[in-house]
Design a protein around this motif. Sequence first.
Motif, short mmCIF file in Angstrom:
data_model
loop_
_atom_site.label_atom_id
_atom_site.label_comp_id
_atom_site.label_asym_id
_atom_site.label_seq_id
_atom_site.Cartn_x
_atom_site.Cartn_y
_atom_site.Cartn_z
N THR A 79 -6.58 -3.13 -20.19
CA THR A 79 -7.14 -3.19 -21.55
C THR A 79 -7.98 -1.95 -21.86
O THR A 79 -8.12 -1.57 -23.02
CB THR A 79 -8.01 -4.45 -21.73
N LEU A 80 -8.55 -1.32 -20.83
CA LEU A 80 -9.36 -0.12 -21.03
C LEU A 80 -8.53 1.15 -21.01
O LEU A 80 -9.07 2.25 -21.23
CB LEU A 80 -10.44 -0.03 -19.94
N ASP A 81 -7.24 1.00 -20.73
CA ASP A 81 -6.34 2.16 -20.61
C ASP A 81 -6.90 3.16 -19.60
O ASP A 81 -7.02 4.36 -19.85
CB ASP A 81 -6.16 2.83 -21.97
N ALA A 82 -7.27 2.63 -18.42
CA ALA A 82 -7.91 3.44 -17.38
C ALA A 82 -6.93 4.42 -16.74
O ALA A 82 -5.75 4.11 -16.55
CB ALA A 82 -8.51 2.54 -16.31
N ASP A 83 -7.46 5.59 -16.41
CA ASP A 83 -6.65 6.59 -15.71
C ASP A 83 -6.61 6.31 -14.21
O ASP A 83 -5.62 6.63 -13.53
CB ASP A 83 -7.24 7.98 -15.93
N TYR A 84 -7.70 5.71 -13.70
CA TYR A 84 -7.82 5.43 -12.28
C TYR A 84 -8.36 4.01 -12.09
O TYR A 84 -9.03 3.46 -12.97
CB TYR A 84 -8.77 6.41 -11.59
N ILE A 85 -8.09 3.47 -10.92
CA ILE A 85 -8.66 2.17 -10.54
C ILE A 85 -9.14 2.31 -9.10
O ILE A 85 -8.45 2.90 -8.26
CB ILE A 85 -7.62 1.04 -10.71
N ALA A 86 -10.35 1.83 -8.82
CA ALA A 86 -10.97 2.11 -7.52
C ALA A 86 -11.52 0.85 -6.88
O ALA A 86 -11.89 -0.11 -7.57
CB ALA A 86 -12.08 3.14 -7.69
N HIS A 87 -11.59 0.87 -5.55
CA HIS A 87 -12.26 -0.19 -4.80
C HIS A 87 -12.97 0.41 -3.60
O HIS A 87 -12.68 1.53 -3.18
CB HIS A 87 -11.28 -1.30 -4.39
N GLY A 88 -13.90 -0.36 -3.04
CA GLY A 88 -14.75 0.16 -1.97
C GLY A 88 -14.33 -0.27 -0.57
O GLY A 88 -15.17 -0.29 0.33
N SER A 89 -13.07 -0.59 -0.39
CA SER A 89 -12.61 -1.05 0.92
C SER A 89 -12.62 0.09 1.94
O SER A 89 -12.42 1.26 1.60
CB SER A 89 -11.18 -1.60 0.83
N THR A 90 -12.82 -0.29 3.20
CA THR A 90 -12.73 0.69 4.29
C THR A 90 -11.27 0.87 4.69
O THR A 90 -10.38 0.16 4.21
CB THR A 90 -13.53 0.21 5.52
N GLY A 91 -11.04 1.80 5.61
CA GLY A 91 -9.68 2.05 6.06
C GLY A 91 -9.27 1.24 7.26
O GLY A 91 -8.18 1.42 7.81
N ALA A 92 -10.15 0.32 7.70
CA ALA A 92 -9.86 -0.43 8.92
C ALA A 92 -9.76 -1.93 8.69
O ALA A 92 -9.64 -2.69 9.64
CB ALA A 92 -10.94 -0.16 9.96
N GLY A 93 -9.78 -2.37 7.42
CA GLY A 93 -9.76 -3.80 7.15
C GLY A 93 -8.56 -4.23 6.33
O GLY A 93 -7.66 -3.44 6.01
N ASN A 94 -8.57 -5.51 5.97
CA ASN A 94 -7.46 -6.09 5.22
C ASN A 94 -7.55 -5.88 3.72
O ASN A 94 -6.53 -5.80 3.03
CB ASN A 94 -7.40 -7.61 5.49
N ASP A 95 -8.78 -5.79 3.19
CA ASP A 95 -8.95 -5.75 1.74
C ASP A 95 -8.26 -4.56 1.10
O ASP A 95 -7.76 -4.64 -0.03
CB ASP A 95 -10.43 -5.74 1.38
N GLN A 96 -8.22 -3.42 1.80
CA GLN A 96 -7.58 -2.24 1.24
C GLN A 96 -6.11 -2.52 0.89
O GLN A 96 -5.62 -2.07 -0.16
CB GLN A 96 -7.67 -1.08 2.23
N VAL A 97 -5.43 -3.27 1.73
CA VAL A 97 -4.02 -3.57 1.49
C VAL A 97 -3.87 -4.56 0.34
O VAL A 97 -3.02 -4.41 -0.53
CB VAL A 97 -3.35 -4.12 2.77
N ARG A 98 -4.74 -5.58 0.34
CA ARG A 98 -4.66 -6.59 -0.72
C ARG A 98 -4.89 -5.97 -2.09
O ARG A 98 -4.13 -6.22 -3.03
CB ARG A 98 -5.71 -7.68 -0.45
N PHE A 99 -5.95 -5.18 -2.23
CA PHE A 99 -6.24 -4.54 -3.51
C PHE A 99 -5.12 -3.57 -3.90
O PHE A 99 -4.65 -3.57 -5.05
CB PHE A 99 -7.57 -3.78 -3.45
#
Length: 398
Positions: free
Chosen positions: A110-130
């Motif tokens: 809805t915001l027509d965003a150019d980027y989307i970001a999250h704060g997950s680390t590179g060693a966990g599961n959340d990075q893959v889910r997001f």
Amino acid sequence: MENKKVVLAYSGGLDTSFCVKYLKEDKGLEVHSVLVNTGGFSHEELIGVEKRAYELGVTSHTTIEETANYYNSVVKYLIFGNILKNSTYPLSVSAERVSQAMAIAKHAKTLDADYIAHGSTGAGNDQVRFDMIFQAFLPEAEIITPIRDMKLSREAEIDYLKAKGVNMDFEKATYSINKGLWGTSVGGKETLNSNGYLPEDAFPTQLTKSEAEELELTFEKGELKCVNGQQFEASYEAIQYLETLAGPFGIGRDIHVGDTIIGIKGRVGFEAAAAMMTIKAHQALEKHVLTKWQIYWKDQIAAFYGNWLHEGQFMDPVMRDMEVMMKSTQQCVSGKVFITLFPYRFQVNGIESAYDLMSAKFGHYGEMNNAWTGDDVKGFAKIFGNQNAIYHQVNSEL
């Protein structure tokens, strides 16, 4: 990147606080933070998180209330399946990440965003889910993950924020806490190794009750509807109320050890009093009202469902097929379950249900039978064991 829009999955914790400052000041992006509440925040906490986001420098902050949808689309089926990862973990965080990611992706659109970001680390599961959800719902937006890409430790994040003049409770930030409807995860230095338990003060809910209490839970078609005689229109509200009663006993604490999506082993602490009690009470009721083959096949389905959800594959259409099967098994899962609460534990004392298959009119297990004769059992045992008897007679020399 200068002045382009980035939508950030924001919780107000250390990782996402770092992301706000880094994306705004180091990358020159227009940061729009989004918090998706899946039952882990009070109204006062939400106001505090929003205030903090603006202090850090976001252009806009949005809170999306997702608790009801999270329960109806995910948690309900975790209860139907009595799902505990590795017989321990009620998927407290892994389940809610899917709901959060989908809501964030829709908002970013809805915001027509150019980027989307999250704060997950590179060693966990959340990075893959997001990542998987963002790729599916918003393929045109580039995903930015500062913590993962720069391989930052929590100590490095704290040093960065201090250098930027950010004032927050960094002592509290030494533990990563994610709270939601289905439980709270707690990660810290003790969970980074194979040995060590979290200290008492690391758990968000402290032990304040020591005298045993009796509890009565009422289920209707597999869903928790009543706690100690108090009726709830929405089952998620019953779960939240149950947490207020059982949490102060320190019930539902443990450390889960399991296989991550990326192939390494991981440990995480959690407290999930309402989740653990709801699952165990529901399971006790099912043992009385379902047939053995209903239980057997639902267990097979539930094990796969829980694992596939844990690995971020909620959007796989096979999940909808399994949900239909699990819901079908719940038609007779109605009745009361009686529980006693103690410090750090609880016991299920029994159930009452109009659908109880342990009916006295058919007999008492191990004592007497009312619906068959001794001769009936003799004949049944002879036929039921016939194949084994034939095999061993034919192969007597083996």
